[in-house]
Motif scaffolding. Structure first.
Motif, PDB file in Angstrom:
ATOM      1  N   ALA A  58       8.261  35.069 -17.186  1.00 21.85           N
ATOM      2  CA  ALA A  58       7.270  34.887 -18.187  1.00 21.85           C
ATOM      3  C   ALA A  58       5.825  34.528 -17.514  1.00 21.85           C
ATOM      4  O   ALA A  58       4.715  34.810 -17.847  1.00 21.85           O
ATOM      5  N   LEU A  59       5.904  33.577 -16.267  1.00 23.07           N
ATOM      6  CA  LEU A  59       4.753  33.269 -15.685  1.00 23.07           C
ATOM      7  C   LEU A  59       4.064  34.424 -14.955  1.00 23.07           C
ATOM      8  O   LEU A  59       2.982  34.475 -15.207  1.00 23.07           O
ATOM      9  N   THR A  60       4.919  35.165 -14.546  1.00 28.85           N
ATOM     10  CA  THR A  60       4.324  36.426 -13.833  1.00 28.85           C
ATOM     11  C   THR A  60       3.826  37.337 -14.900  1.00 28.85           C
ATOM     12  O   THR A  60       2.679  37.966 -14.600  1.00 28.85           O
ATOM     13  N   ALA A  61       4.514  37.631 -15.888  1.00 31.33           N
ATOM     14  CA  ALA A  61       3.877  38.423 -17.297  1.00 31.33           C
ATOM     15  C   ALA A  61       2.692  37.841 -17.721  1.00 31.33           C
ATOM     16  O   ALA A  61       1.900  38.513 -18.161  1.00 31.33           O
ATOM     17  N   ALA A  62       2.335  36.592 -17.569  1.00 33.24           N
ATOM     18  CA  ALA A  62       1.225  36.241 -18.223  1.00 33.24           C
ATOM     19  C   ALA A  62      -0.093  36.518 -17.719  1.00 33.24           C
ATOM     20  O   ALA A  62      -1.164  36.888 -18.288  1.00 33.24           O
ATOM     21  N   SER A  63      -0.049  37.079 -16.349  1.00 31.33           N
ATOM     22  CA  SER A  63      -1.148  37.706 -15.516  1.00 31.33           C
ATOM     23  C   SER A  63      -1.478  39.089 -16.213  1.00 31.33           C
ATOM     24  O   SER A  63      -2.488  39.695 -15.974  1.00 31.33           O
ATOM     25  N   VAL A  64      -0.626  39.774 -16.686  1.00 32.72           N
ATOM     26  CA  VAL A  64      -0.781  41.202 -17.293  1.00 32.72           C
ATOM     27  C   VAL A  64      -1.742  41.137 -18.363  1.00 32.72           C
ATOM     28  O   VAL A  64      -2.846  41.916 -18.194  1.00 32.72           O
ATOM     29  N   PRO A  65      -1.532  40.441 -19.517  1.00 36.09           N
ATOM     30  CA  PRO A  65      -2.744  40.140 -20.508  1.00 36.09           C
ATOM     31  C   PRO A  65      -3.804  39.745 -20.218  1.00 36.09           C
ATOM     32  O   PRO A  65      -4.955  40.083 -20.522  1.00 36.09           O
ATOM     33  N   PHE A  66      -3.829  38.791 -19.268  1.00 32.45           N
ATOM     34  CA  PHE A  66      -5.157  38.232 -18.607  1.00 32.45           C
ATOM     35  C   PHE A  66      -6.027  39.260 -17.897  1.00 32.45           C
ATOM     36  O   PHE A  66      -7.231  39.555 -18.254  1.00 32.45           O
ATOM     37  N   LEU A  67      -5.326  40.268 -17.056  1.00 28.95           N
ATOM     38  CA  LEU A  67      -5.905  41.234 -16.611  1.00 28.95           C
ATOM     39  C   LEU A  67      -6.407  42.208 -17.282  1.00 28.95           C
ATOM     40  O   LEU A  67      -7.263  42.849 -17.251  1.00 28.95           O
ATOM     41  N   LEU A  68      -5.558  42.551 -18.367  1.00 26.57           N
ATOM     42  CA  LEU A  68      -5.978  43.481 -19.342  1.00 26.57           C
ATOM     43  C   LEU A  68      -7.274  42.877 -19.847  1.00 26.57           C
ATOM     44  O   LEU A  68      -8.145  43.719 -20.232  1.00 26.57           O
ATOM     45  N   LEU A  69      -7.402  41.805 -20.279  1.00 23.87           N
ATOM     46  CA  LEU A  69      -8.700  41.187 -20.832  1.00 23.87           C
ATOM     47  C   LEU A  69      -9.838  41.290 -20.209  1.00 23.87           C
ATOM     48  O   LEU A  69     -10.759  41.559 -20.366  1.00 23.87           O
ATOM     49  N   VAL A  70      -9.543  40.971 -18.737  1.00 22.86           N
ATOM     50  CA  VAL A  70     -10.663  41.030 -17.995  1.00 22.86           C
ATOM     51  C   VAL A  70     -11.268  42.609 -17.467  1.00 22.86           C
ATOM     52  O   VAL A  70     -12.388  42.649 -17.660  1.00 22.86           O
ATOM     53  N   VAL A  71     -10.325  43.601 -17.487  1.00 18.72           N
ATOM     54  CA  VAL A  71     -10.704  44.923 -17.511  1.00 18.72           C
ATOM     55  C   VAL A  71     -11.330  45.399 -18.826  1.00 18.72           C
ATOM     56  O   VAL A  71     -12.568  45.777 -18.874  1.00 18.72           O
ATOM     57  N   PHE A  72     -10.862  44.958 -19.776  1.00 17.62           N
ATOM     58  CA  PHE A  72     -11.524  45.157 -21.391  1.00 17.62           C
ATOM     59  C   PHE A  72     -12.937  44.583 -21.575  1.00 17.62           C
ATOM     60  O   PHE A  72     -13.979  45.351 -21.850  1.00 17.62           O
ATOM     61  N   ASN A  73     -13.126  43.439 -21.088  1.00 13.42           N
ATOM     62  CA  ASN A  73     -14.403  42.508 -20.950  1.00 13.42           C
ATOM     63  C   ASN A  73     -15.167  43.330 -20.227  1.00 13.42           C
ATOM     64  O   ASN A  73     -16.504  43.422 -20.629  1.00 13.42           O
ATOM     65  N   ASN A  74     -14.791  43.615 -18.859  1.00 19.48           N
ATOM     66  CA  ASN A  74     -15.819  44.465 -17.984  1.00 19.48           C
ATOM     67  C   ASN A  74     -16.117  45.766 -18.444  1.00 19.48           C
ATOM     68  O   ASN A  74     -17.407  46.275 -18.082  1.00 19.48           O
ATOM     69  N   ILE A  75     -15.490  46.356 -19.194  1.00 19.14           N
ATOM     70  CA  ILE A  75     -15.677  47.743 -19.854  1.00 19.14           C
ATOM     71  C   ILE A  75     -16.640  47.657 -21.185  1.00 19.14           C
ATOM     72  O   ILE A  75     -17.872  48.161 -21.097  1.00 19.14           O
ATOM     73  N   THR A  76     -16.150  46.589 -21.960  1.00 16.00           N
ATOM     74  CA  THR A  76     -16.970  46.693 -23.376  1.00 16.00           C
ATOM     75  C   THR A  76     -18.230  45.851 -22.850  1.00 16.00           C
ATOM     76  O   THR A  76     -19.224  46.008 -24.174  1.00 16.00           O
ATOM     77  N   ASP A  77     -18.188  44.929 -22.097  1.00 17.11           N
ATOM     78  CA  ASP A  77     -19.266  44.246 -22.212  1.00 17.11           C
ATOM     79  C   ASP A  77     -20.069  44.537 -20.549  1.00 17.11           C
ATOM     80  O   ASP A  77     -20.421  43.643 -19.820  1.00 17.11           O
ATOM     81  N   TYR A  78     -20.245  45.817 -20.313  1.00 12.67           N
ATOM     82  CA  TYR A  78     -20.466  46.248 -19.289  1.00 12.67           C
ATOM     83  C   TYR A  78     -21.990  45.620 -18.602  1.00 12.67           C
ATOM     84  O   TYR A  78     -21.819  45.342 -17.438  1.00 12.67           O
ATOM     85  N   GLY A  79     -22.923  45.624 -19.487  1.00 14.09           N
ATOM     86  CA  GLY A  79     -24.039  45.233 -19.106  1.00 14.09           C
ATOM     87  C   GLY A  79     -24.060  43.635 -18.483  1.00 14.09           C
ATOM     88  O   GLY A  79     -24.792  43.370 -17.547  1.00 14.09           O
ATOM     89  N   SER A  80     -23.399  42.791 -19.078  1.00 15.22           N
ATOM     90  CA  SER A  80     -23.263  41.369 -18.776  1.00 15.22           C
ATOM     91  C   SER A  80     -22.904  40.921 -17.248  1.00 15.22           C
ATOM     92  O   SER A  80     -23.431  40.595 -16.441  1.00 15.22           O
ATOM     93  N   ASN A  81     -21.605  41.943 -17.049  1.00 14.50           N
ATOM     94  CA  ASN A  81     -21.219  41.688 -15.855  1.00 14.50           C
ATOM     95  C   ASN A  81     -21.616  42.589 -14.856  1.00 14.50           C
ATOM     96  O   ASN A  81     -21.750  42.459 -13.724  1.00 14.50           O
ATOM     97  N   TYR A  82     -22.291  43.580 -15.306  1.00 14.53           N
ATOM     98  CA  TYR A  82     -23.045  44.410 -14.205  1.00 14.53           C
ATOM     99  C   TYR A  82     -24.194  43.650 -13.693  1.00 14.53           C
ATOM    100  O   TYR A  82     -24.558  43.449 -12.515  1.00 14.53           O
ATOM    101  N   ALA A  83     -24.845  42.767 -14.606  1.00 15.61           N
ATOM    102  CA  ALA A  83     -25.821  42.022 -13.976  1.00 15.61           C
ATOM    103  C   ALA A  83     -25.516  40.974 -13.106  1.00 15.61           C
ATOM    104  O   ALA A  83     -26.239  40.584 -12.268  1.00 15.61           O
ATOM    105  N   PHE A  84     -24.240  40.514 -13.457  1.00 16.94           N
ATOM    106  CA  PHE A  84     -23.705  39.485 -12.343  1.00 16.94           C
ATOM    107  C   PHE A  84     -23.768  40.037 -11.077  1.00 16.94           C
ATOM    108  O   PHE A  84     -24.004  39.604  -9.966  1.00 16.94           O
ATOM    109  N   VAL A  85     -22.940  41.400 -10.979  1.00 15.59           N
ATOM    110  CA  VAL A  85     -22.748  42.165  -9.583  1.00 15.59           C
ATOM    111  C   VAL A  85     -24.294  42.264  -9.157  1.00 15.59           C
ATOM    112  O   VAL A  85     -24.330  42.015  -7.724  1.00 15.59           O
ATOM    113  N   GLU A  86     -25.151  43.009  -9.933  1.00 11.03           N
ATOM    114  CA  GLU A  86     -26.367  43.129  -9.497  1.00 11.03           C
ATOM    115  C   GLU A  86     -27.239  41.924  -8.667  1.00 11.03           C
ATOM    116  O   GLU A  86     -27.648  41.868  -7.686  1.00 11.03           O
TER     117      GLU A  86
END
Length: 165
Positions: A9-37
């Motif tokens: 369970a503890l190991t599995a909890a990282s899977v939806p976390f990373l899924l949301l991180v990827v999802f947020n980075n793709i769907t809010d590309y501009g905000s996170n791109y501004a951070f990288v920039e």
């Protein structure tokens, strides 16, 4: 079996976390791109710092860095997801078989930890002096994620002999 289920369970909890991180980075590309920039430009670091020669002023490089981050997160998530499935299938087997099933999950957590440590703390915070920025400082978040994944990893790799008695 409860300890094994806790490890899974503890190991599995990282899977939806990373899924949301990827999802947020793709769907809010501009905000996170501004951070990288902002990190790569180093334009919010201390005025007059002697390391400004490291700054990058090239949008295509920002996109490559950001795409690499997203791909790294995605790969970590996939490896970790496959590892969790392997652990779940081995949950009722001997300690040796359960311990053997840990490999992919260990790899997934390690790959993710390397991202938070290498990409964010080493490259971002130290090479591009992200720590100097009030606007683009992801050190706390990166440290939190490194520690979260690390604690999960330490718990997972602890020797499992639960069903041997």
């Amino acid at each position: 079996m409860p300890i094994r289920l806790c490890k899974i369970a503890l190991t599995a909890a990282s899977v939806p976390f990373l899924l949301l991180v990827v999802f947020n980075n793709i769907t809010d590309y501009g905000s996170n791109y501004a951070f990288v920039e902002g990190v790569l430009k180093m334009d919010t670091t201390f005025e007059g710092n002697g390391a400004m020669w490291r700054s990058i002023d090239s949008p295509w490089v920002y996109h490559v860095f950001y795409a690499t981050i997203i791909c790294w997160e995605f790969v970590s998530m996939v490896i970790l997801g496959m590892g969790v499935l392997r652990l779940y299938k081995a949950r009722g087997k001997s300690a040796a078989e359960f311990n053997k099933a840990k490999g992919l999950a260990v790899l997934g957590l390690t790959v993710s930890m390397l991202q938070w440590y290498l990409a964010f703390l080493v490259v971002g915070a130290e090479w591009f002096l992200m720590w100097q920025s009030n606007s683009f400082n992801g050190q706390d978040a990166a440290t939190r994620m490194f520690l979260t994944m690390g604690i999960s990893l330490l718990f997972l790799i602890s020797k499992d002999s639960e069903l041997e008695s």
